[in-house]
Design a protein around this motif. Structure first.
Motif, PDB file in Angstrom:
ATOM      1  N   LEU A 100       0.823  -1.216   0.000  1.00 43.18           N
ATOM      2  CA  LEU A 100       0.000   0.000   0.000  1.00 43.18           C
ATOM      3  C   LEU A 100       0.857   1.265   0.000  1.00 43.18           C
ATOM      4  O   LEU A 100       0.582   2.222  -0.746  1.00 43.18           O
ATOM      5  CB  LEU A 100      -0.933  -0.002   1.218  1.00 43.18           C
ATOM      6  N   VAL A 101       1.916   1.264   0.819  1.00 40.75           N
ATOM      7  CA  VAL A 101       2.771   2.452   0.925  1.00 40.75           C
ATOM      8  C   VAL A 101       3.530   2.687  -0.384  1.00 40.75           C
ATOM      9  O   VAL A 101       3.583   3.827  -0.894  1.00 40.75           O
ATOM     10  CB  VAL A 101       3.756   2.305   2.109  1.00 40.75           C
ATOM     11  N   SER A 102       4.125   1.624  -0.944  1.00 46.70           N
ATOM     12  CA  SER A 102       4.967   1.792  -2.137  1.00 46.70           C
ATOM     13  C   SER A 102       4.154   2.208  -3.364  1.00 46.70           C
ATOM     14  O   SER A 102       4.526   3.145  -4.079  1.00 46.70           O
ATOM     15  CB  SER A 102       5.751   0.510  -2.425  1.00 46.70           C
ATOM     16  N   THR A 103       3.045   1.534  -3.612  1.00 45.64           N
ATOM     17  CA  THR A 103       2.220   1.904  -4.779  1.00 45.64           C
ATOM     18  C   THR A 103       1.538   3.257  -4.551  1.00 45.64           C
ATOM     19  O   THR A 103       1.393   4.052  -5.494  1.00 45.64           O
ATOM     20  CB  THR A 103       1.164   0.819  -5.075  1.00 45.64           C
ATOM     21  N   GLY A 104       1.137   3.537  -3.308  1.00 46.53           N
ATOM     22  CA  GLY A 104       0.553   4.843  -2.999  1.00 46.53           C
ATOM     23  C   GLY A 104       1.559   5.965  -3.199  1.00 46.53           C
ATOM     24  O   GLY A 104       1.213   7.050  -3.702  1.00 46.53           O
ATOM     25  N   TYR A 105       2.815   5.733  -2.811  1.00 50.08           N
ATOM     26  CA  TYR A 105       3.882   6.719  -3.006  1.00 50.08           C
ATOM     27  C   TYR A 105       4.055   7.047  -4.488  1.00 50.08           C
ATOM     28  O   TYR A 105       4.234   8.213  -4.862  1.00 50.08           O
ATOM     29  CB  TYR A 105       5.179   6.164  -2.424  1.00 50.08           C
ATOM     30  N   ILE A 106       3.986   6.022  -5.322  1.00 52.14           N
ATOM     31  CA  ILE A 106       4.140   6.238  -6.766  1.00 52.14           C
ATOM     32  C   ILE A 106       2.968   7.049  -7.310  1.00 52.14           C
ATOM     33  O   ILE A 106       3.157   7.966  -8.125  1.00 52.14           O
ATOM     34  CB  ILE A 106       4.274   4.892  -7.497  1.00 52.14           C
ATOM     35  N   PHE A 107       1.748   6.755  -6.881  1.00 52.21           N
ATOM     36  CA  PHE A 107       0.595   7.540  -7.317  1.00 52.21           C
ATOM     37  C   PHE A 107       0.745   9.012  -6.912  1.00 52.21           C
ATOM     38  O   PHE A 107       0.519   9.920  -7.709  1.00 52.21           O
ATOM     39  CB  PHE A 107      -0.704   6.973  -6.723  1.00 52.21           C
TER      40      PHE A 107
END
Length: 637
Positions: free
Chosen positions: A88-95
């Motif tokens: 959640l953190v890694s993909t959210g950071y990219i968004f």
């Protein structure tokens, strides 16, 4: 104790609900995305990855909830919770930082690097969970090579690569994980997996199975032919050997046993027939989609060139089935429980989506649009008849099945992207072909044997599309340099990625088929080699006889080559089983083997001498056949 059991059951039900919601949401998102570009291409890949990893994490939670040991279960849940947060953190950071990340590719901050590492670790672990150990181990080996390859001697040496540059290439720089392979999965492979689940729930696959039964009942080889035909038809839409075993095995195996096929013969027939699913157009186990995108060839052309190899492969299995049936004195099946009229009344569930795929491909529609249309068509068609209508719960389950299959492929595609990024950043993509060429010493046949060996070894532990992408990048340039066309080189690799699924010692399809047949998987794999031996010869035929894949305009030679293939299949299968029209003597078996080898030599040669080998092989085969005919006539009735 009862309270603890109730608590565990409550957690299971919550996990089931969450998994169902995410799976249905993933399916709906991809269906909508084909019509409305909700996100840019890279953001779409990130969303695809996020949903796929969520599905895999939740499924892992669900599986560990069944463990009896509370301690192990709690430890696993802590690890999975950390994994879930990481996803959640890694993909959210990219968004959130997408545009900034685009601007600083190659000049990433320390936070970017940490996020990139988290993405790779999450993908690696969930890939291990979904497709096994081999692909993650391969990824670890290449990552270590990237970091420490500057310490190696010779051709394997490369310049020292900073960690920030490597991680940027692996993930956060929008390559590696977010490479071509994940893009293919996000754009259309996922929805084709959903289509397969929709077709199964609507009753489309039942049509294949029942049609196979009818053909088996009208054939002297009985249930053996039922298995072959059913697997070929089911393979048209599943593109999976394991799915073929699970669909066709439960009804085909008992029937084959009951009429007289041995357990080993049954296992060999089921393994080879099921593996052929990856060769049957239009699905072809996803590999065809990848190949089309990789070499820039229309998908329809790949389907067309697969027709002759597919027919030859299934003819080889059918010859084994028929000869084994005659040897075991197996007769036609007597029971007739399937109504032909009723069967064809529901055939539209299969034929309309199949025709739709072909027509839309000819009209030039994109695979993304086709994947949407066939899913919608299958859903609508199921409501035309009362007996094919399914409740909402069944369609939700179909979404879950399709999403879970697609999520596993998405994760594997992301892991492949990391491996391919290592090839790119280290220069190994340029060095490896040179190494193969050096070992082959400029001789095509040795290069082909080396490529075949590499492909089979990789195919033993990773999905076919993954094996194809890695070997195609490493080895296809060598084959084209030594004289193969691009299509020949890639199709050669494709065939070995397919047949690696039934090659001992791993033989993935045999692992699934063996328990149904009551034999060890190794015995099933060995019998599959006897039953479908053409699988390991045919890839070489397409190099010396390119007409088999429509890469030549020598129509006469191509037609004679097809005839030669048919005869050599019959010659070898009868020799292996020691039976043609009646039991064969040792001399007849030897003569048939010689005839087969002469025809193989014909396939590998050209010019006048090739026709001499063809004539000699044909004459020897006819001599044995006439001898068998005289034996049969001499037996009193």
């Amino acid at each position: 104790m009862e309270e603890k059991d109730t608590a565990v059951q409550s957690k299971k039900s919550v996990l089931d609900i969450l998994l169902t919601v995410v799976c249905v949401g993933m399916v709906l998102y991809h269906l909508v995305y084909t019509q409305v570009l909700l996100l840019g291409p890279l953001q779409h890949q990130n969303m695809h990855l996020l949903l796929a990893l969520l599905v895999l994490v939740l499924n892992a939670f669900r599986k560990t909830s069944k463990w009896e040991s509370k301690t192990k279960r709690n430890i696993a849940w802590v690890g999975l919770a950390i994994m879930l947060i990481g996803v959640l953190v890694s993909t959210g950071y990219i968004f959130y930082n997408f545009h900034a990340l685009e601007l600083r590719i190659g000049m990433n901050t320390q936070t970017d690097i940490i996020i990139g590492i988290i993405i790779v670790l999450c993908v690696m672990e969930l890939c291990r969970e979904s497709v096994g150990m081999v692909l993650p181990i391969l990824g670890i080996i290449f990552i270590l090579y990237t970091m420490f390859g500057h310490l190696l001697p010779g051709m394997l040496w490369h310049f020292k690569i900073p960690l920030s540059s490597a991680v940027s290439k692996y993930s956060i720089g929008f390559s590696g994980v977010f490479g071509q392979s994940l893009g293919i999965s996000a754009d259309y492979i996922f929805l084709f997996m959903v289509f397969g689940s929709f077709l199964a729930i609507s009753g489309g696959t039942k049509f294949f199975v029942e049609l196979g039964k009818i053909i088996g009942k009208r054939s002297a080889s009985g249930p053996g032919m039922t298995a072959v035909v059913s697997c070929a038809l089911v393979g048209m839409v599943t593109g999976s050997g394991m799915a073929n075993v699970s669909i066709c095995g439960p009804f085909a195996v008992p029937m084959m046993r009951n009429v007289g096929y041995t357990d080993r013969q049954t296992s060999g027939i089921l393994t080879t027939a099921a593996t052929g699913a990856l060769l049957v157009p239009p699905m072809m186990g996803v590999v065809a989609f990848v190949m089309s995108n990789y070499i820039g060839v229309p998908y329809l052309r790949i389907c067309l060139i697969s027709i002759a190899p597919c027919l030859l492969y299934y003819f080889c299995i059918a010859a084994y089935v028929v000869i084994a049936a005659r040897k075991n004195q197996i007769s036609k099946m007597e029971a007739q429980t399937t109504s032909v009229k009723e069967l064809f009344a529901t055939s539209y569930l299969f034929f309309i989506p199949l025709a739709e795929i072909i027509v839309l491909l000819v009209m030039g529609y994109s695979l993304r649009m086709i994947s949407f249309l066939i899913c919608v068509t299958t859903f609508v068609l199921s409501f035309l008849r009362k007996d094919t209508r399914r409740p909402l719960k069944d369609w939700v389950n179909a979404c879950v099945d399709g999403a879970m299959a697609g999520a596993g492929i998405a994760c594997a595609c992301a892991m492949i992207g990391v491996v391919l990024a290592c090839f790119d950043i280290t220069g190994l993509a340029l060095k490896f072909p040179s190494m193969v060429e050096t070992l082959a010493n400029g001789r095509l046949i040795i290069a082909l044997l080396l490529v075949a060996l590499i492909t089979i070894i990789l195919g033993c532990g990773i999905p076919p599309f993954a094996s194809y992408m890695i070997v195609a990048m490493m080895c296809a340039p060598v084959l084209t340099k030594l004289g193969c066309t691009t299509m020949q080189a890639h199709y050669f690799i494709f065939l070995f990625t397919v047949f690696g699924q039934m090659t001992p010692p791993v033989a993935v399809t045999a692992v699934a088929a063996a328990p149904l047949c009551g034999v060890s998987y190794l015995r099933a794999g060995i019998e599959a080699v006897k039953c479908g031996w053409l699988a390991w010869v045919m890839p070489f035929f397409i190099i010396w006889c390119p007409m088999l894949i429509l890469e030549s305009n020598q129509y006469l030679y191509g037609a004679i080559s097809l005839i030669g293939c048919v005869i050599l299949v019959i010659a070898f299968q009868s020799a292996f089983l020691g039976y043609m029209k009646t039991n064969m003597s040792k001399l007849e078996i030897l003569l048939n083997i010689i005839a087969g080898f002469l025809l193989v030599i014909f396939e590998f040669t050209s010019g006048v001498i090739s026709y001499v080998f063809f004539a000699a092989g044909l004459a020897l085969f006819i001599f044995v056949w006439l001898g068998q005919k005289r034996k049969t006539a001499a037996v009193p009735t």
